[in-house]
Design an enzyme around this catalytic site. Structure first.
Site, mmCIF file in Angstrom:
data_model
loop_
_atom_site.group_PDB
_atom_site.id
_atom_site.type_symbol
_atom_site.label_atom_id
_atom_site.label_comp_id
_atom_site.label_asym_id
_atom_site.label_seq_id
_atom_site.Cartn_x
_atom_site.Cartn_y
_atom_site.Cartn_z
ATOM 1 N N HIS A 127 7.928 -17.933 40.146
ATOM 2 C CA HIS A 127 7.204 -17.866 38.864
ATOM 3 C C HIS A 127 7.960 -18.663 37.802
ATOM 4 O O HIS A 127 8.323 -18.152 36.745
ATOM 5 C CB HIS A 127 7.012 -16.417 38.423
ATOM 6 C CG HIS A 127 6.102 -15.647 39.336
ATOM 7 N ND1 HIS A 127 4.733 -15.836 39.356
ATOM 8 C CD2 HIS A 127 6.358 -14.715 40.288
ATOM 9 C CE1 HIS A 127 4.189 -15.045 40.266
ATOM 10 N NE2 HIS A 127 5.149 -14.366 40.848
ATOM 11 N N ASP B 212 -18.156 -7.640 37.892
ATOM 12 C CA ASP B 212 -17.575 -8.965 38.129
ATOM 13 C C ASP B 212 -18.521 -10.019 37.565
ATOM 14 O O ASP B 212 -19.730 -9.801 37.431
ATOM 15 C CB ASP B 212 -17.337 -9.207 39.629
ATOM 16 C CG ASP B 212 -16.305 -10.296 39.889
ATOM 17 O OD1 ASP B 212 -15.209 -9.978 40.370
ATOM 18 O OD2 ASP B 212 -16.594 -11.486 39.591
ATOM 19 N N VAL C 283 -9.144 -8.354 36.655
ATOM 20 C CA VAL C 283 -9.836 -9.618 36.366
ATOM 21 C C VAL C 283 -8.832 -10.765 36.388
ATOM 22 O O VAL C 283 -7.728 -10.637 35.876
ATOM 23 C CB VAL C 283 -10.500 -9.537 34.973
ATOM 24 C CG1 VAL C 283 -11.014 -10.888 34.536
ATOM 25 C CG2 VAL C 283 -11.616 -8.519 34.981
ATOM 26 N N ALA D 231 -4.049 -6.310 35.855
ATOM 27 C CA ALA D 231 -3.996 -7.727 35.442
ATOM 28 C C ALA D 231 -2.987 -7.983 34.324
ATOM 29 O O ALA D 231 -2.949 -9.080 33.760
ATOM 30 C CB ALA D 231 -5.382 -8.194 35.021
ATOM 31 N N ILE D 232 -2.169 -6.994 34.011
ATOM 32 C CA ILE D 232 -1.208 -7.134 32.911
ATOM 33 C C ILE D 232 -0.222 -8.283 33.150
ATOM 34 O O ILE D 232 0.284 -8.881 32.201
ATOM 35 C CB ILE D 232 -0.458 -5.794 32.681
ATOM 36 C CG1 ILE D 232 0.350 -5.847 31.386
ATOM 37 C CG2 ILE D 232 0.419 -5.415 33.864
ATOM 38 C CD1 ILE D 232 -0.473 -5.920 30.139
ATOM 39 N N ASP D 233 0.032 -8.628 34.427
ATOM 40 C CA ASP D 233 0.986 -9.723 34.680
ATOM 41 C C ASP D 233 0.429 -11.060 34.191
ATOM 42 O O ASP D 233 1.173 -12.023 34.043
ATOM 43 C CB ASP D 233 1.383 -9.795 36.154
ATOM 44 C CG ASP D 233 0.210 -10.044 37.073
ATOM 45 O OD1 ASP D 233 -0.943 -9.833 36.661
ATOM 46 O OD2 ASP D 233 0.449 -10.477 38.220
ATOM 47 N N ARG E 269 -0.485 -3.764 26.785
ATOM 48 C CA ARG E 269 0.818 -4.431 26.636
ATOM 49 C C ARG E 269 1.683 -3.999 27.813
ATOM 50 O O ARG E 269 1.540 -2.881 28.325
ATOM 51 C CB ARG E 269 1.476 -4.083 25.298
ATOM 52 C CG ARG E 269 1.724 -2.615 25.094
ATOM 53 C CD ARG E 269 2.528 -2.349 23.830
ATOM 54 N NE ARG E 269 2.529 -0.948 23.459
ATOM 55 C CZ ARG E 269 3.279 -0.010 24.000
ATOM 56 N NH1 ARG E 269 4.112 -0.313 24.992
ATOM 57 N NH2 ARG E 269 3.225 1.245 23.594
ATOM 58 N N VAL F 254 1.975 -1.431 34.079
ATOM 59 C CA VAL F 254 3.234 -1.860 34.699
ATOM 60 C C VAL F 254 3.015 -3.191 35.420
ATOM 61 O O VAL F 254 2.089 -3.332 36.216
ATOM 62 C CB VAL F 254 3.751 -0.784 35.677
ATOM 63 C CG1 VAL F 254 4.959 -1.277 36.450
ATOM 64 C CG2 VAL F 254 4.090 0.491 34.909
ATOM 65 N N ASN G 34 4.948 -4.862 37.550
ATOM 66 C CA ASN G 34 5.367 -5.006 38.956
ATOM 67 C C ASN G 34 5.093 -3.713 39.719
ATOM 68 O O ASN G 34 5.990 -3.057 40.232
ATOM 69 C CB ASN G 34 6.840 -5.417 39.067
ATOM 70 C CG ASN G 34 7.769 -4.391 38.448
ATOM 71 O OD1 ASN G 34 7.370 -3.626 37.590
ATOM 72 N ND2 ASN G 34 9.006 -4.356 38.913
HETATM 73 N N1 LIG Z 1 0.558 -5.456 37.956
HETATM 74 C C1 LIG Z 1 0.914 -5.785 39.177
HETATM 75 O O1 LIG Z 1 1.916 -5.306 39.697
HETATM 76 C C2 LIG Z 1 0.064 -6.739 39.973
HETATM 77 C C3 LIG Z 1 0.207 -6.819 41.369
HETATM 78 C C4 LIG Z 1 -0.639 -7.671 42.073
HETATM 79 C C5 LIG Z 1 -1.601 -8.436 41.385
HETATM 80 N N2 LIG Z 1 -1.682 -8.344 40.020
HETATM 81 C C6 LIG Z 1 -2.668 -9.107 39.235
HETATM 82 O O2 LIG Z 1 -3.970 -8.556 39.339
HETATM 83 C C7 LIG Z 1 -4.895 -9.555 38.911
HETATM 84 C C8 LIG Z 1 -6.058 -9.636 39.885
HETATM 85 O O3 LIG Z 1 -5.607 -10.210 41.099
HETATM 86 P P1 LIG Z 1 -6.584 -10.468 42.327
HETATM 87 O O4 LIG Z 1 -5.717 -10.898 43.464
HETATM 88 O O5 LIG Z 1 -7.512 -9.316 42.522
HETATM 89 O O6 LIG Z 1 -7.439 -11.721 41.800
HETATM 90 P P2 LIG Z 1 -8.796 -12.267 42.421
HETATM 91 O O7 LIG Z 1 -8.894 -13.692 42.044
HETATM 92 O O8 LIG Z 1 -8.913 -11.903 43.865
HETATM 93 O O9 LIG Z 1 -9.938 -11.443 41.640
HETATM 94 C C9 LIG Z 1 -10.232 -11.627 40.276
HETATM 95 C C10 LIG Z 1 -11.699 -11.314 40.049
HETATM 96 O O10 LIG Z 1 -11.938 -11.347 38.634
HETATM 97 C C11 LIG Z 1 -13.264 -11.800 38.467
HETATM 98 N N3 LIG Z 1 -13.491 -12.214 37.074
HETATM 99 C C12 LIG Z 1 -13.085 -13.332 36.432
HETATM 100 N N4 LIG Z 1 -13.522 -13.312 35.147
HETATM 101 C C13 LIG Z 1 -14.199 -12.141 34.981
HETATM 102 C C14 LIG Z 1 -14.870 -11.519 33.899
HETATM 103 N N5 LIG Z 1 -14.949 -12.110 32.691
HETATM 104 N N6 LIG Z 1 -15.451 -10.322 34.084
HETATM 105 C C15 LIG Z 1 -15.380 -9.705 35.297
HETATM 106 N N7 LIG Z 1 -14.754 -10.244 36.362
HETATM 107 C C16 LIG Z 1 -14.177 -11.446 36.214
HETATM 108 C C17 LIG Z 1 -13.359 -12.953 39.480
HETATM 109 O O11 LIG Z 1 -14.718 -13.301 39.733
HETATM 110 C C18 LIG Z 1 -12.645 -12.341 40.688
HETATM 111 O O12 LIG Z 1 -13.567 -11.706 41.560
HETATM 112 C C19 LIG Z 1 -4.071 -10.861 38.821
HETATM 113 O O13 LIG Z 1 -3.732 -11.084 37.473
HETATM 114 C C20 LIG Z 1 -2.855 -10.539 39.636
HETATM 115 O O14 LIG Z 1 -1.733 -11.352 39.275
HETATM 116 C C21 LIG Z 1 -0.859 -7.522 39.320
#
Ligand SMILES: NC(=O)c1ccc[n+]([C@@H]2O[C@H](COP(=O)([O-])OP(=O)(O)OC[C@H]3O[C@@H](n4cnc5c(N)ncnc54)[C@H](O)[C@@H]3O)[C@@H](O)[C@H]2O)c1
Length: 370
Positions: free
Chosen positions: A96, A198, A239, A268-270, A279, A298, A300
């Site tokens: 990253h 979605d 998202v 999606a906080i990351d 936040r 959180v 991670n």
């Molecule tokens: N917090 C954590 O520890 C952690 C861990 C893993 C992943 N994540 C994060 O989670 C998030 C999602 O990851 P993912 O692998 O599911 O992604 P992904 O690309 O598989 O899915 C994202 C979805 O969001 C939809 N989308 C986009 N804009 C939209 C909107 N305006 N309204 C509704 N839906 C919308 C897309 O169509 C897609 O289906 C990423 O930011 C990822 O980095 C966080």
């Protein structure tokens, strides 16, 4: 090759870059594996298990970094590890780099060739080394949300599955990608009423098929999000717009119309989070309230379940690791375009356009250097 596996030292990071089955796989391919003592303990893997699989143990990180041709890790090198970076070393880990100019400097100055998990991209556009952590986070989000819905944890005291005679909890999932689908599976399995929102109608069609019409799918727009949140007990944010900050589809005023004690888990906080009220928080201090709505943000989440996360991650990383070990960095990256996209630095040159763009640095395509 000698493959080195140091113990992770980033705060709260208890995953490890290689598991015993990987040690055996590398040994059978003719490589040596050097593991720092106690590297696997956070993921419930003992030194003895590594030894039985064929690894050699090293008491100190310094020895692992010094003797290895290739170091496989989980998180980016920390400042205490910068001194171990040296010319010719291959580093295979999550990096990253975009927001980390200091680490980028260190990698370039030291001449390390670094392959970042998160930028390995297959021809279909998928990011195979990010997917397993989204699977973990999606499933975990419901488990965590269910616990925070308990009254003594600050939630509104709802049992997600309900009981005969009492309605189940309403789980609203924003984004039906990897996180969203995995969250939906667990929530549906617990007996909750599940709604997935979605933007992609094709994705919603797939979800309707996967769940055989037993979850509600809704097209994303401001009105739908606002109305759906009013009856939600648990909201999961998943998202993503690849490469961009998450769109903040839940506005501040929508939170004030939600039920008191409802819970939001913004996975999606990351990427900045998909609620205006989100936040980043930590495992040590994971929640806060806005208008009586409990927020868990959180960044991670998989670190909460290191045993599962380590095995999920290494299942995905191992085939690429073996390619690097068997063929060497140059040949492996030349023959496999997915791996080549993972190359972020090569012998003092920046090779990833995304990192170069975000830090305003020059870069060279890997193809021109290998
Ligand atoms: N917090 C954590 O520890 C952690 C861990 C893993 C992943 N994540 C994060 O989670 C998030 C999602 O990851 P993912 O692998 O599911 O992604 P992904 O690309 O598989 O899915 C994202 C979805 O969001 C939809 N989308 C986009 N804009 C939209 C909107 N305006 N309204 C509704 N839906 C919308 C897309 O169509 C897609 O289906 C990423 O930011 C990822 O980095 C966080």
């Amino acid at each position: 090759m000698i493959i080195g596996v140091p113990k992770e030292i980033k705060d709260h990071e208890t995953r490890v870059g290689l598991v015993p089955s990987g040690v055996t796989g590398l040994r059978e391919a003719g490589h040596q594996v050097l593991i720092e003592s106690r590297a696997g303990l956070g993921s419930s893997i003992t030194d003895q298990e590594y030894q039985e699989a064929g690894a050699q143990l090293a008491p100190l990180a310094r020895e692992v970094w010094a003797r290895a041709d290739l170091v496989v890790k989980v998180k980016e090198p920390q400042p205490a590890e910068y001194g171990f970076l040296r010319p010719g070393l291959i580093l295979f880990t999550y990096l990253h780099l975009a927001p980390l100019p200091e680490l980028t400097d260190r990698l370039l100055e030291s001449g390390v060739s670094a392959v970042a998990y998160e930028t390995i991209r297959e021809e279909d556009g998928s990011l195979p080394l990010l997917t397993p952590m989204s699977e973990v986070a999606g499933r975990l989000a419901v488990q965590i949300g269910a616990v925070y819905l308990e009254a003594h944890n600050g939630g509104r005291g709802v049992l997600l599955g309900g009981v005969p005679g009492v309605a189940p909890g309403n789980v609203v999932i924003l984004g039906g990608g990897v996180v969203g689908t995995n969250a939906a599976k667990v929530a549906f399995g617990m007996g909750a009423h599940v709604t997935i929102i979605d933007l992609s109608l094709n994705r919603l069609r797939q979800l309707d098929d996967i769940f055989n019409g037993q979850v509600v799918t809704l097209a994303s727009n401001v009105w739908t999000v606002r109305e759906t949140l009013k009856t939600a007990d648990l909201v999961i944010g998943g998202v993503l717009i690849p490469g961009a900050s998450a769109p903040r589809i839940v506005r501040r005023d929508m939170i004030s119309h939600m039920k008191r004690g409802a819970v939001v888990v913004d996975v999606a906080i990351d990427q900045g989070g998909c609620l205006e009220t989100s936040r980043p928080t930590t495992h040590t201090d994971p929640i806060y309230f806005v208008d009586g709505v409990l927020h868990y943000c959180v960044s991670n989440m998989p670190a909460a379940v290191p045993h599962t996360s380590t095995f999920a991650l290494t299942n995905a990383t191992f085939p690429y690791l073996l390619e690097l070990a068997d063929h060497g960095l140059e040949k492996a990256c030349t023959e496999d375009p997915a791996l080549r996209q993972g190359l972020n630095t090569y012998r003092g040159e920046l090779t990833h356009p995304g990192v170069a763009d975000s830090q305003g640095r020059p870069w060279k395509p890997a193809e021109a250097l290998l």
